[in-house]
Scaffold this motif. Structure first.
Motif, PDB file in Angstrom:
ATOM      1  N   ILE A 234       0.842  -1.203   0.000  1.00 47.84           N
ATOM      2  CA  ILE A 234       0.000   0.000   0.000  1.00 47.84           C
ATOM      3  C   ILE A 234       0.875   1.249   0.000  1.00 47.84           C
ATOM      4  O   ILE A 234       0.575   2.233  -0.695  1.00 47.84           O
ATOM      5  N   ALA A 235       1.973   1.210   0.731  1.00 51.23           N
ATOM      6  CA  ALA A 235       2.899   2.343   0.722  1.00 51.23           C
ATOM      7  C   ALA A 235       3.440   2.585  -0.686  1.00 51.23           C
ATOM      8  O   ALA A 235       3.674   3.737  -1.088  1.00 51.23           O
ATOM      9  N   ALA A 309      13.200   5.960  10.601  1.00 50.74           N
ATOM     10  CA  ALA A 309      12.539   4.673  10.833  1.00 50.74           C
ATOM     11  C   ALA A 309      11.097   4.978  11.237  1.00 50.74           C
ATOM     12  O   ALA A 309      10.858   5.694  12.212  1.00 50.74           O
ATOM     13  N   PHE A 310      10.137   4.432  10.489  1.00 49.85           N
ATOM     14  CA  PHE A 310       8.742   4.844  10.627  1.00 49.85           C
ATOM     15  C   PHE A 310       7.815   3.652  10.889  1.00 49.85           C
ATOM     16  O   PHE A 310       7.778   2.713  10.086  1.00 49.85           O
ATOM     17  N   PRO A 311       7.063   3.689  11.997  1.00 51.10           N
ATOM     18  CA  PRO A 311       6.116   2.603  12.289  1.00 51.10           C
ATOM     19  C   PRO A 311       4.839   2.752  11.459  1.00 51.10           C
ATOM     20  O   PRO A 311       4.308   3.850  11.313  1.00 51.10           O
ATOM     21  N   ILE A 312       4.359   1.637  10.907  1.00 51.96           N
ATOM     22  CA  ILE A 312       3.158   1.647  10.074  1.00 51.96           C
ATOM     23  C   ILE A 312       2.104   0.716  10.668  1.00 51.96           C
ATOM     24  O   ILE A 312       2.364  -0.472  10.904  1.00 51.96           O
ATOM     25  N   ASP A 331       0.411   8.124   6.018  1.00 51.92           N
ATOM     26  CA  ASP A 331       0.492   9.592   6.004  1.00 51.92           C
ATOM     27  C   ASP A 331       0.971  10.110   7.356  1.00 51.92           C
ATOM     28  O   ASP A 331       1.866  10.967   7.443  1.00 51.92           O
ATOM     29  N   GLN A 332       0.399   9.576   8.397  1.00 51.13           N
ATOM     30  CA  GLN A 332       0.784   9.987   9.752  1.00 51.13           C
ATOM     31  C   GLN A 332       2.241   9.631  10.043  1.00 51.13           C
ATOM     32  O   GLN A 332       3.003  10.438  10.610  1.00 51.13           O
ATOM     33  N   ALA A 333       2.663   8.439   9.619  1.00 53.38           N
ATOM     34  CA  ALA A 333       4.008   7.959   9.930  1.00 53.38           C
ATOM     35  C   ALA A 333       5.080   8.750   9.163  1.00 53.38           C
ATOM     36  O   ALA A 333       6.144   9.053   9.695  1.00 53.38           O
TER      37      ALA A 333
END
Length: 340
Positions: A234-235, A309-312, A331-333
């Motif tokens: 999805i990303a 580093a981004f949590p999804i 979007d938030q991450a």
């Protein structure tokens, strides 16, 4: 049942997912099957549907549908005429309030696995169509002859994670709800396009890696997901670029995910400019992901040291409606990238 667990238990998935929109309806949808003198011809209309289990004659407009596995969320969202479903606990956090109410109301005719199918409950529901949405290895746990004695059965199960798009379309088509599917698809694509425009400049020069939620602490492994897997597909729709590929393709899900040892963390993700990783609906990593985050090797990765580093959340979305939540989570991450 998550495809990774099935892969470990039964090997790589062996279904070949038909990619053609319209899902193989052959002949006229108005093909008639009379149910006796004076029968309502329109109520008896049938069509031939190309399913994973072959060409099956099904009602053109099913009135009583039973769904299992991945067919559960897609047919709830498509407002199919459901009279029974298997449980689908993994998808509950991604359901809207309305869909959750529908899920709670419907009779549960099976558990989380195909082996937990209640044939008596399915027969009691008097379906005119049964949509089986489980992976190929799980089909061995079903008594297909018994199911076919109750109603026409179409098997439409998953292959690679990113194939949920075609999978949900075929399931909706089988249930006579293609229009509803199209509306959800259009809404998703509109939102994904807006986010792609929003992040175009921020993402253009970055190579991403992804840590999934199904590593095994006891075995000292982590899950590396590549493009097309649950945590990445999805990303990718908003412009995130995941580099690399599995060392040895094993077919289907094994083509887009692998399980290196934790000692290989630098080798696997050292080239990443940024890393995403799967977290639960509450934003917390599960034990397998926390195992990676606690590693000294994780803290030494260039992307982590650079604060990229981004949590999804909601990485296991398998329908367009649930994937809208995933887009919001992405979007938030990734929002900090816009300020850099």
């Amino acid at each position: 049942m998550h495809h990774v667990h099935l892969r470990r238990a039964a090997g790589a998935l062996v279904l070949t997912l038909a990619m053609t929109a319209g899902c193989g309806s052959t002949g006229s949808a108005g093909q008639q099957a009379s149910t006796g003198a004076g029968a309502d011809q329109s109520a008896a209309a049938t069509r031939v549907f190309a399913a994973d289990n072959g060409e099956v004659t099904i009602p053109a407009d099913p009135k009583r549908v039973v769904a299992t596995g991945y067919a559960v969320p897609s047919l709830i969202e498509a407002d199919a005429a459901l009279v029974g479903i298997s449980s689908w606990r993994r998808g509950l956090p991604m359901m809207s309030d309305e869909d959750r109410a529908t899920y709670d109301r419907l009779e549960k005719i099976a558990g989380e696995t195909a082996a937990e199918t209640n044939y008596e409950a399915i027969a009691k529901a008097k379906p005119d169509l049964i949509v089986i949405g489980v992976p190929a290895p799980a089909m061995a746990d079903l008594d297909m002859d018994r199911l076919k004695s109750i109603a026409p059965v179409v098997a439409i199960g998953p292959t690679v994670p990113s194939a949920w798009r075609e999978l949900s379309q075929r399931q909706s088509d089988a249930a006579g709800r293609s229009v509803n599917f199209g509306e959800a698809k259009a809404a998703y694509e509109k939102k994904a396009g807006e986010l792609a425009a929003k992040y175009k400049d921020a993402l253009s020069s970055l190579k991403f890696g992804h840590v999934g939620a199904y590593g095994e602490i006891a075995g000292g492994t982590f899950q590396r997901e590549f493009a097309g897997s649950w945590g990445t597909n999805i990303a990718t729709d908003i412009g995130v670029s995941y580099y690399g590929e599995v060392k040895k393709k094993g077919g289907n899900a094994a083509d887009v995910t692998e399980y290196p040892s934790i000692e290989e963390l630098n080798e696997s993700l050292g080239e990443a400019d940024a890393i995403t990783y799967t977290v639960q609906a509450d934003g917390k990593p599960n034990e397998a992901v926390q195992y990676v985050l606690d590693s000294k090797l994780w803290k030494s990765l260039p992307a982590v040291k650079a604060g990229k580093a981004f949590p999804i959340r909601y990485t296991e979305a398998a329908t367009y409606a649930s994937a809208m939540k995933t887009l919001d989570a992405i979007d938030q991450a990734l929002a900090p990238l816009l300020a850099q």
